[in-house]
Scaffold this motif. Sequence first.
Motif, PDB file in Angstrom:
ATOM      1  N   LYS A 172     -18.063 -11.921  15.245  1.00 63.94           N
ATOM      2  CA  LYS A 172     -17.081 -12.740  16.457  1.00 63.94           C
ATOM      3  C   LYS A 172     -15.962 -11.952  16.468  1.00 63.94           C
ATOM      4  N   CYS A 173     -15.094 -11.788  15.184  1.00 63.72           N
ATOM      5  CA  CYS A 173     -13.839 -11.352  15.135  1.00 63.72           C
ATOM      6  C   CYS A 173     -13.596  -9.799  14.972  1.00 63.72           C
ATOM      7  N   GLN A 174     -13.044  -8.949  15.570  1.00 62.62           N
ATOM      8  CA  GLN A 174     -12.860  -7.548  15.496  1.00 62.62           C
ATOM      9  C   GLN A 174     -11.479  -7.150  15.422  1.00 62.62           C
ATOM     10  N   SER A 175     -11.267  -6.100  14.703  1.00 67.10           N
ATOM     11  CA  SER A 175      -9.586  -5.487  14.789  1.00 67.10           C
ATOM     12  C   SER A 175      -9.682  -4.230  15.143  1.00 67.10           C
TER      13      SER A 175
ATOM     14  N   SER B  83       0.090   4.898  28.037  1.00 66.62           N
ATOM     15  CA  SER B  83      -0.692   3.439  28.023  1.00 66.62           C
ATOM     16  C   SER B  83      -1.978   4.242  26.954  1.00 66.62           C
ATOM     17  N   LEU B  84      -1.612   5.209  26.077  1.00 65.19           N
ATOM     18  CA  LEU B  84      -2.758   5.391  25.172  1.00 65.19           C
ATOM     19  C   LEU B  84      -3.392   4.451  24.472  1.00 65.19           C
ATOM     20  N   GLY B  85      -2.594   3.550  23.888  1.00 66.31           N
ATOM     21  CA  GLY B  85      -3.182   2.404  23.182  1.00 66.31           C
ATOM     22  C   GLY B  85      -3.926   1.513  23.938  1.00 66.31           C
ATOM     23  N   GLU B  86      -3.839   1.243  25.224  1.00 63.04           N
ATOM     24  CA  GLU B  86      -4.609   0.355  26.079  1.00 63.04           C
ATOM     25  C   GLU B  86      -5.780   1.090  26.425  1.00 63.04           C
ATOM     26  N   ARG B  87      -5.882   2.371  26.504  1.00 64.74           N
ATOM     27  CA  ARG B  87      -7.123   2.991  26.853  1.00 64.74           C
ATOM     28  C   ARG B  87      -8.044   3.059  25.529  1.00 64.74           C
ATOM     29  N   VAL B  88      -7.500   3.360  24.491  1.00 61.65           N
ATOM     30  CA  VAL B  88      -8.243   3.226  23.179  1.00 61.65           C
ATOM     31  C   VAL B  88      -8.939   2.079  23.102  1.00 61.65           C
ATOM     32  N   VAL B  89      -8.469   0.752  23.246  1.00 57.06           N
ATOM     33  CA  VAL B  89      -9.078  -0.402  23.140  1.00 57.06           C
ATOM     34  C   VAL B  89      -9.969  -0.712  24.077  1.00 57.06           C
ATOM     35  N   LYS B  90      -9.786  -0.316  25.385  1.00 54.54           N
ATOM     36  CA  LYS B  90     -10.948  -0.225  26.445  1.00 54.54           C
ATOM     37  C   LYS B  90     -12.203   0.549  25.963  1.00 54.54           C
ATOM     38  N   HIS B  91     -11.874   1.769  25.239  1.00 54.65           N
ATOM     39  CA  HIS B  91     -12.983   2.474  24.905  1.00 54.65           C
ATOM     40  C   HIS B  91     -13.837   1.868  23.746  1.00 54.65           C
ATOM     41  N   LEU B  92     -13.170   1.398  22.928  1.00 55.28           N
ATOM     42  CA  LEU B  92     -13.690   0.930  21.653  1.00 55.28           C
ATOM     43  C   LEU B  92     -14.428  -0.413  22.015  1.00 55.28           C
ATOM     44  N   CYS B  93     -14.120  -1.120  23.031  1.00 55.34           N
ATOM     45  CA  CYS B  93     -14.674  -2.419  23.493  1.00 55.34           C
ATOM     46  C   CYS B  93     -15.866  -2.409  24.355  1.00 55.34           C
TER      47      CYS B  93
ATOM     48  N   PRO C  53     -19.151  -1.744  23.757  1.00 52.67           N
ATOM     49  CA  PRO C  53     -20.281  -2.266  23.471  1.00 52.67           C
ATOM     50  C   PRO C  53     -19.999  -3.679  23.470  1.00 52.67           C
ATOM     51  N   LEU C  54     -18.892  -4.306  23.501  1.00 57.41           N
ATOM     52  CA  LEU C  54     -18.584  -5.713  23.421  1.00 57.41           C
ATOM     53  C   LEU C  54     -18.659  -6.475  24.771  1.00 57.41           C
ATOM     54  N   LYS C  55     -18.797  -6.034  25.672  1.00 59.55           N
ATOM     55  CA  LYS C  55     -18.741  -6.629  27.035  1.00 59.55           C
ATOM     56  C   LYS C  55     -19.681  -7.787  27.093  1.00 59.55           C
ATOM     57  N   TRP C  56     -19.271  -9.086  27.705  1.00 63.28           N
ATOM     58  CA  TRP C  56     -20.015 -10.062  27.892  1.00 63.28           C
ATOM     59  C   TRP C  56     -20.651 -10.683  26.536  1.00 63.28           C
ATOM     60  N   LYS C  57     -20.109 -10.609  25.600  1.00 60.43           N
ATOM     61  CA  LYS C  57     -20.646 -11.108  24.374  1.00 60.43           C
ATOM     62  C   LYS C  57     -19.698 -11.974  23.691  1.00 60.43           C
ATOM     63  N   GLY C  58     -18.515 -12.381  24.189  1.00 58.02           N
ATOM     64  CA  GLY C  58     -17.567 -13.323  23.691  1.00 58.02           C
ATOM     65  C   GLY C  58     -16.598 -12.883  22.375  1.00 58.02           C
TER      66      GLY C  58
ATOM     67  N   TYR D 168     -14.300  -8.813  31.487  1.00 58.01           N
ATOM     68  CA  TYR D 168     -15.368  -8.417  30.804  1.00 58.01           C
ATOM     69  C   TYR D 168     -15.826  -9.261  29.683  1.00 58.01           C
ATOM     70  N   GLY D 169     -15.376 -10.352  29.580  1.00 58.75           N
ATOM     71  CA  GLY D 169     -16.063 -11.406  28.532  1.00 58.75           C
ATOM     72  C   GLY D 169     -15.467 -11.069  27.222  1.00 58.75           C
ATOM     73  N   VAL D 170     -14.605 -10.415  26.951  1.00 56.53           N
ATOM     74  CA  VAL D 170     -13.901 -10.045  25.835  1.00 56.53           C
ATOM     75  C   VAL D 170     -12.595 -10.624  25.645  1.00 56.53           C
ATOM     76  N   TYR D 171     -12.260 -11.221  24.549  1.00 56.79           N
ATOM     77  CA  TYR D 171     -10.983 -12.033  24.516  1.00 56.79           C
ATOM     78  C   TYR D 171     -10.099 -11.364  23.534  1.00 56.79           C
ATOM     79  N   GLY D 172      -8.800 -11.294  23.672  1.00 56.54           N
ATOM     80  CA  GLY D 172      -7.873 -10.423  22.975  1.00 56.54           C
ATOM     81  C   GLY D 172      -6.658 -11.171  22.458  1.00 56.54           C
ATOM     82  N   CYS D 173      -6.055 -10.709  21.310  1.00 59.21           N
ATOM     83  CA  CYS D 173      -4.622 -11.223  20.785  1.00 59.21           C
ATOM     84  C   CYS D 173      -4.113 -10.285  20.095  1.00 59.21           C
ATOM     85  N   GLY D 174      -2.812 -10.275  20.312  1.00 61.47           N
ATOM     86  CA  GLY D 174      -2.053  -9.206  19.671  1.00 61.47           C
ATOM     87  C   GLY D 174      -0.382  -9.468  19.550  1.00 61.47           C
TER      88      GLY D 174
END
Length: 299
Positions: free
Chosen positions: A117-120, A176-186, A188-193, A214-220
Amino acid sequence: MENSSSDDDSDTLSEGSDLQLFSEHEFSSDTDSDDDTQQTESSMEPDSQQTEATDDDFWSYDLHPVDIAPFTEQYLHINDNQAQAPAGSPNYDRLHKIRPLIDMTRGNFQKFYKPGKCQSIDEGMIRYKGHHYAQQYTPGKPIKRGLKIWMRCEQSGYTNDYRVYLGKHDSMCGPSLGERVVKHLCKPLKWKGHHVFFDRYFTSIPLLQTLESYGVYGCGTIMANRKGFPSQLKNPHLPERGDAEQMQHNNLVATVWNDAKPVHIASTTSDPLGDGPAQRRKTIVHYHTSLSHFDLLTI
């Protein structure tokens, strides 16, 4: 006694994947003897006639080219250089030489361990002091010079996915490099909570909104001057450590929490009405007079 299944085994190996398993009797050097007769002398033992020749006929002034067999061993080779697209073309790959290794490891990381559930998401550094176009210099990191890897990991530290960063040659390089990195790595996680955590280098309000769509929740943690973060929370009056102030828009919660200094956080995973403890690391320093050194204990 001969093994009657030897023919079947060889057929199985020939039809298997590139990674074949060999038993001890099936995997042997090409310099091993062809028969089972035990040798009493080393195969590298010189001929006695060569060592005992001491007369004048052993040496000659008649010089001729030395007969040397060609070297047949090869370096580690992962990909076909002839298959590389020409430089400057859209299909040119600067990691072509190791691309099969990257694809194989990433595929196996995702195949054999389903993400929790939790990814970093964060960066990792591979120490490298040579010269390479993708080498990065980060003076504030434990490894200051090396190759940067963007990584998505479990709480246990297991790597679920990664991407090698190529610096100015990387297709993601730019604003916005960091933002694009997160989107790229996430992806496979779409719609899985899943709940994904990152630091302020990556965090932005648009990123959290996109992930949630896209059903992925974030915190930072987030820089207070980032676009969209409420201006009311940039310089709050929080007299005591542990004091906090929050604002909310739908599932998006902006928080400022007073530690040694104000910490700004943006999240779509946090309940602003929840009541839970905050855990922080504390370093205790012990000085041993008899040993004349310090021990650092982080709890």
